[in-house]
Design a protein around this motif. Sequence first.
Motif, PDB file in Angstrom:
ATOM      1  N   GLY A  61      50.258  46.777  37.429  1.00 51.45           N
ATOM      2  CA  GLY A  61      50.243  45.489  36.745  1.00 51.45           C
ATOM      3  C   GLY A  61      49.191  44.524  37.250  1.00 51.45           C
ATOM      4  O   GLY A  61      49.002  43.453  36.658  1.00 51.45           O
ATOM      5  N   HIS A  62      48.517  44.886  38.329  1.00 50.78           N
ATOM      6  CA  HIS A  62      47.487  44.008  38.908  1.00 50.78           C
ATOM      7  C   HIS A  62      46.339  44.894  39.387  1.00 50.78           C
ATOM      8  O   HIS A  62      46.280  45.282  40.559  1.00 50.78           O
ATOM      9  CB  HIS A  62      48.054  43.175  40.058  1.00 50.78           C
ATOM     10  N   LEU A  63      45.452  45.218  38.469  1.00 53.92           N
ATOM     11  CA  LEU A  63      44.385  46.190  38.741  1.00 53.92           C
ATOM     12  C   LEU A  63      43.542  45.819  39.948  1.00 53.92           C
ATOM     13  O   LEU A  63      43.187  46.685  40.749  1.00 53.92           O
ATOM     14  CB  LEU A  63      43.497  46.332  37.498  1.00 53.92           C
ATOM     15  N   LEU A  64      43.227  44.547  40.091  1.00 53.63           N
ATOM     16  CA  LEU A  64      42.403  44.095  41.222  1.00 53.63           C
ATOM     17  C   LEU A  64      43.220  43.385  42.285  1.00 53.63           C
ATOM     18  O   LEU A  64      42.668  42.681  43.134  1.00 53.63           O
ATOM     19  CB  LEU A  64      41.285  43.169  40.712  1.00 53.63           C
ATOM     20  N   GLY A  65      44.533  43.581  42.244  1.00 50.82           N
ATOM     21  CA  GLY A  65      45.400  42.981  43.249  1.00 50.82           C
ATOM     22  C   GLY A  65      45.685  41.516  42.955  1.00 50.82           C
ATOM     23  O   GLY A  65      45.430  41.008  41.865  1.00 50.82           O
ATOM     24  N   THR A  66      46.210  40.827  43.961  1.00 51.42           N
ATOM     25  CA  THR A  66      46.539  39.407  43.842  1.00 51.42           C
ATOM     26  C   THR A  66      45.964  38.646  45.026  1.00 51.42           C
ATOM     27  O   THR A  66      45.600  39.234  46.048  1.00 51.42           O
ATOM     28  CB  THR A  66      48.062  39.191  43.799  1.00 51.42           C
ATOM     29  N   ASP A  67      45.893  37.322  44.876  1.00 46.52           N
ATOM     30  CA  ASP A  67      45.394  36.508  45.981  1.00 46.52           C
ATOM     31  C   ASP A  67      46.534  36.108  46.908  1.00 46.52           C
ATOM     32  O   ASP A  67      47.654  36.628  46.801  1.00 46.52           O
ATOM     33  CB  ASP A  67      44.645  35.284  45.448  1.00 46.52           C
ATOM     34  N   ASP A  68      46.271  35.178  47.796  1.00 45.79           N
ATOM     35  CA  ASP A  68      47.270  34.816  48.789  1.00 45.79           C
ATOM     36  C   ASP A  68      48.460  34.065  48.196  1.00 45.79           C
ATOM     37  O   ASP A  68      49.497  33.914  48.858  1.00 45.79           O
ATOM     38  CB  ASP A  68      46.638  33.952  49.887  1.00 45.79           C
TER      39      ASP A  68
END
Length: 288
Positions: A66-73
């Motif tokens: 669901g988050h191809l490039l990941g998430t931030d902090d």
Amino acid sequence: MSSSAPPKERAGRTRSGRRIARRPVAVIAWGAAIFFVLLAIFGPMLVGTDPLRQDAAPLLPLGSPGHLLGTDDLGRDQLARLVYGARPLVEVSIFAAALSCIIGVVVGFVAGYRGGRLDQLLMRFTDLGMAMPSIVLIIIAVAIAGPGAGTLVVGVGIALAPAFARLTRTLALREASKDYILAARVGGSRLPRTLFREILPNIAGPILVQFVTTLSIAAGFAAGMSYLGLGIQPPTPDWGYMVQAGQEFIYSAPQLVLLPALLTVLFVAACSFVGDDLRDAIDVKDMR
């Protein structure tokens, strides 16, 4: 009298125009520049995720479901933030370059066509602007009006206008001595008509090259000021600020820094190479 170039000159320009984007590097640069503009315009429509929504675990790695490039902090989707972050940089760059073009062309036209004391006065101000580091002028504008997109456009536009003024003055001086301008003067052509209907069409090529080159410089300044916290303000996604906010996690989540930094560099480089390609295609001797 017609303001168009002589037939031989027009033919030469046509042949030169065919050389646009013939080299592989130029083709890539044109494609990248067009991609970034389209991304800024249509990208947010194609991304279904709100870049400000915190609905996931923080610092998810690349390729997370669901988050191809990941998430931030803060758990915000990094892909959505990158896509939305293109628009502020592209908009500020284009509007700042356009503002600098308008200011510089008007000043250069008046100075080159009228000459005399007015020319000397305008060029002294232009020299002062070119002598002062552009970053100082931009910071002064931010200090006066506060950070934000509008301030960036005005600050960067004013800071980069002297280069347009110098170029336009040189071109206007050259054109003002030609027969078709002398004929227009004798025929009673007024100053605005002479400048914008007689001279401008014949110097549009070098000005276009300068505009695209200025676009890359403006993008660099816009991203740099956002990195310093003096440009686009959070929570609006912006590549410059994203680099600054993600550097705390450079070792645990390097994509937070590397991806927006890479996109910024690619956009600046694409505009720069497009400007070089246009210069070669138009064969602008006046800018050398």
